[in-house]
Design a protein around this motif. Structure first.
Motif, PDB file in Angstrom:
ATOM      1  N   SER B   7      56.665  27.769 -94.328  1.00 30.25           N
ATOM      2  CA  SER B   7      55.665  27.477 -93.642  1.00 30.25           C
ATOM      3  C   SER B   7      55.409  28.040 -92.235  1.00 30.25           C
ATOM      4  N   PRO B   8      54.219  28.585 -91.829  1.00 34.09           N
ATOM      5  CA  PRO B   8      53.233  28.758 -92.836  1.00 34.09           C
ATOM      6  C   PRO B   8      53.179  29.798 -93.877  1.00 34.09           C
ATOM      7  N   GLN B   9      52.183  29.952 -94.700  1.00 35.89           N
ATOM      8  CA  GLN B   9      52.308  31.107 -95.862  1.00 35.89           C
ATOM      9  C   GLN B   9      51.688  32.480 -95.035  1.00 35.89           C
ATOM     10  N   PHE B  10      50.985  31.959 -94.091  1.00 37.36           N
ATOM     11  CA  PHE B  10      50.219  33.294 -93.509  1.00 37.36           C
ATOM     12  C   PHE B  10      49.994  32.736 -91.919  1.00 37.36           C
ATOM     13  N   LEU B  11      50.045  33.590 -91.067  1.00 36.21           N
ATOM     14  CA  LEU B  11      49.658  33.359 -89.784  1.00 36.21           C
ATOM     15  C   LEU B  11      49.158  34.686 -89.034  1.00 36.21           C
ATOM     16  N   SER B  12      47.871  34.546 -88.398  1.00 37.25           N
ATOM     17  CA  SER B  12      47.450  35.610 -87.629  1.00 37.25           C
ATOM     18  C   SER B  12      47.027  35.178 -86.232  1.00 37.25           C
ATOM     19  N   ILE B  13      47.522  35.783 -85.223  1.00 36.21           N
ATOM     20  CA  ILE B  13      47.548  35.326 -83.838  1.00 36.21           C
ATOM     21  C   ILE B  13      47.469  36.644 -83.003  1.00 36.21           C
ATOM     22  N   GLN B  14      46.946  36.366 -81.679  1.00 33.14           N
ATOM     23  CA  GLN B  14      46.672  37.455 -80.776  1.00 33.14           C
ATOM     24  C   GLN B  14      48.257  37.977 -80.014  1.00 33.14           C
ATOM     25  N   GLU B  15      48.278  38.991 -79.791  1.00 35.59           N
ATOM     26  CA  GLU B  15      49.469  39.392 -79.031  1.00 35.59           C
ATOM     27  C   GLU B  15      49.504  38.660 -77.683  1.00 35.59           C
ATOM     28  N   GLY B  16      50.770  38.428 -77.607  1.00 31.67           N
ATOM     29  CA  GLY B  16      51.113  37.455 -76.361  1.00 31.67           C
ATOM     30  C   GLY B  16      51.588  36.099 -76.930  1.00 31.67           C
ATOM     31  N   ASP B  71      67.587  23.341 -93.235  1.00 31.90           N
ATOM     32  CA  ASP B  71      66.460  23.888 -92.648  1.00 31.90           C
ATOM     33  C   ASP B  71      66.697  24.981 -91.376  1.00 31.90           C
ATOM     34  N   SER B  72      65.830  25.665 -91.246  1.00 35.55           N
ATOM     35  CA  SER B  72      65.923  26.701 -90.103  1.00 35.55           C
ATOM     36  C   SER B  72      64.418  27.001 -89.647  1.00 35.55           C
ATOM     37  N   SER B  73      64.526  27.581 -88.515  1.00 35.66           N
ATOM     38  CA  SER B  73      63.302  27.878 -87.918  1.00 35.66           C
ATOM     39  C   SER B  73      63.279  29.170 -87.250  1.00 35.66           C
ATOM     40  N   LEU B  74      62.279  30.037 -87.260  1.00 32.12           N
ATOM     41  CA  LEU B  74      62.229  31.399 -86.334  1.00 32.12           C
ATOM     42  C   LEU B  74      61.057  31.177 -85.286  1.00 32.12           C
ATOM     43  N   HIS B  75      61.428  31.561 -84.198  1.00 35.39           N
ATOM     44  CA  HIS B  75      60.439  31.404 -83.131  1.00 35.39           C
ATOM     45  C   HIS B  75      60.448  32.601 -82.396  1.00 35.39           C
ATOM     46  N   ILE B  76      59.147  33.193 -81.979  1.00 41.42           N
ATOM     47  CA  ILE B  76      58.878  34.428 -81.590  1.00 41.42           C
ATOM     48  C   ILE B  76      58.070  34.199 -80.203  1.00 41.42           C
ATOM     49  N   THR B  77      58.464  34.626 -79.327  1.00 42.55           N
ATOM     50  CA  THR B  77      57.650  34.321 -77.784  1.00 42.55           C
ATOM     51  C   THR B  77      57.356  35.765 -77.392  1.00 42.55           C
ATOM     52  N   ALA B  78      55.756  35.479 -77.134  1.00 42.09           N
ATOM     53  CA  ALA B  78      55.170  36.750 -76.523  1.00 42.09           C
ATOM     54  C   ALA B  78      54.840  37.575 -77.888  1.00 42.09           C
ATOM     55  N   ALA B  79      54.486  37.363 -78.957  1.00 40.50           N
ATOM     56  CA  ALA B  79      54.506  38.280 -79.933  1.00 40.50           C
ATOM     57  C   ALA B  79      53.617  39.485 -79.768  1.00 40.50           C
ATOM     58  N   GLN B  80      54.406  40.690 -80.394  1.00 36.34           N
ATOM     59  CA  GLN B  80      53.740  41.916 -80.059  1.00 36.34           C
ATOM     60  C   GLN B  80      53.343  42.477 -81.527  1.00 36.34           C
ATOM     61  N   PRO B  81      52.399  43.391 -81.658  1.00 36.72           N
ATOM     62  CA  PRO B  81      52.022  44.102 -83.002  1.00 36.72           C
ATOM     63  C   PRO B  81      53.094  44.385 -83.633  1.00 36.72           C
ATOM     64  N   GLY B  82      53.997  45.043 -83.213  1.00 31.54           N
ATOM     65  CA  GLY B  82      55.178  45.542 -83.903  1.00 31.54           C
ATOM     66  C   GLY B  82      56.103  44.319 -84.698  1.00 31.54           C
ATOM     67  N   THR B 104      56.506  34.248 -95.179  1.00 26.89           N
ATOM     68  CA  THR B 104      55.544  34.067 -93.993  1.00 26.89           C
ATOM     69  C   THR B 104      54.916  35.438 -93.644  1.00 26.89           C
ATOM     70  N   LYS B 105      53.569  35.657 -94.078  1.00 33.19           N
ATOM     71  CA  LYS B 105      52.829  36.964 -93.623  1.00 33.19           C
ATOM     72  C   LYS B 105      52.236  36.576 -92.051  1.00 33.19           C
ATOM     73  N   LEU B 106      52.923  37.783 -91.383  1.00 34.03           N
ATOM     74  CA  LEU B 106      52.560  37.520 -89.909  1.00 34.03           C
ATOM     75  C   LEU B 106      51.882  38.680 -89.650  1.00 34.03           C
ATOM     76  N   ILE B 107      50.872  38.381 -88.880  1.00 33.94           N
ATOM     77  CA  ILE B 107      49.881  39.507 -88.305  1.00 33.94           C
ATOM     78  C   ILE B 107      49.742  39.282 -86.796  1.00 33.94           C
ATOM     79  N   ILE B 108      50.140  40.102 -86.024  1.00 33.67           N
ATOM     80  CA  ILE B 108      49.865  40.141 -84.458  1.00 33.67           C
ATOM     81  C   ILE B 108      48.689  41.050 -84.139  1.00 33.67           C
ATOM     82  N   LYS B 109      47.625  40.515 -83.713  1.00 34.21           N
ATOM     83  CA  LYS B 109      46.537  41.192 -83.223  1.00 34.21           C
ATOM     84  C   LYS B 109      46.414  41.743 -81.864  1.00 34.21           C
ATOM     85  N   PRO B 110      46.298  43.125 -81.505  1.00 37.73           N
ATOM     86  CA  PRO B 110      46.355  43.559 -80.340  1.00 37.73           C
ATOM     87  C   PRO B 110      45.316  43.218 -79.429  1.00 37.73           C
TER      88      PRO B 110
END
Lengths: 114, 110
Positions: B7-16, B71-82, B104-110
């Motif tokens: 979870s989540p299955q899909f996440l779309s957030i802004q860069e940073g 269980d496990s988690s993945l945390h990304i700090t200051a996400a980038q489009p890459g 989890t499909k992740l989209i980082i918008k510039p």
């Protein structure tokens, strides 16, 4: 070094036709896996070979699917006859050693059965 | 049936922005792997965690294995489009078998 090589990258065929997918694992790797990926079911293990011997084929959907590994550098996955529900991306992966180690995936074959 | 729920299955957030992806199961795993998959390619291993409570860092990515190894988690700090891609967790059950999450499909918008 070359990674896992799969061919073809894309295959479009009609229902009832035979389809053969090919895989060349990374040289020196002794484990080979065939996976199928779909939106509905995610990534599913179809069959696992170790030292060219099929160890676990419990994921093979039915008798229409067969896989061979005649030598350490080549494997095939055959579907005969193909059906529309077989449409998916098929991945081959290889790894070295035993245990849950890093699996190296090929680029996949996108199969469309019409 | 052994399940690994992401979870989540899909996440779309802004860069940073920061984000966390979760991988949960009722089963105990000998290890937990995280892969990233980009369109038209196969999954690529990011990290393997094997000890309960283990934390591993890969640049801006932090991976944690639960104390009970369920269980496990993945945390990304200051996400980038890459960082855009499909993130898959996979639990080790035998000497070769991986139980895969749905991703989890992740989209980082510039």
């Amino acid at each position: 070094d070359a990674g896992v090589i799969q061919s073809p990258r894309h295959e479009v065929t009609e229902m009832g036709q035979e389809v053969t997918l090919r895989c060349k694992p990374i040289s020196g790797h002794n484990s080979l896996f065939w996976y199928r990926q779909t939106m509905m079911r995610g990534l599913e293990l179809l069959i696992y070979f170790n030292n060219n011997v099929p160890i676990d084929d419990s994921g093979m959907p039915e008798d229409r699917f067969s896989a061979k590994m005649p030598n350490a550098s080549f494997s095939t996955l055959k579907i005969q006859p193909s059906e529309p529900r077989d449409s998916a991306v098929y991945f081959c992966a290889s790894s070295a050693g035993t245990g849950v180690v890093k699996q190296y995936f090929g680029p996949g074959t996108r199969l469309t059965v019409t | 049936t052994q399940l690994l729920e992401q979870s989540p299955q899909f996440l779309s957030i802004q860069e940073g922005e920061n984000l966390t992806v979760y991988c949960n199961s009722s089963s105990v795993f000998s290890s937990l792997q995280w892969y990233r998959q980009e369109p038209g390619e196969g999954p690529v291993l990011l990290v393997t965690v094997v000890t309960g409570g283990e934390v591993k860092k890969l640049k801006r990515l932090t991976f944690q294995f639960g104390d009970a190894r369920k269980d496990s988690s993945l945390h990304i700090t200051a996400a980038q489009p890459g960082d855009t891609g499909l993130y898959l967790c996979a639990g080790g059950k035998s000497n070769y078998q991986l139980i895969w999450g749905a991703g989890t499909k992740l989209i980082i918008k510039p």
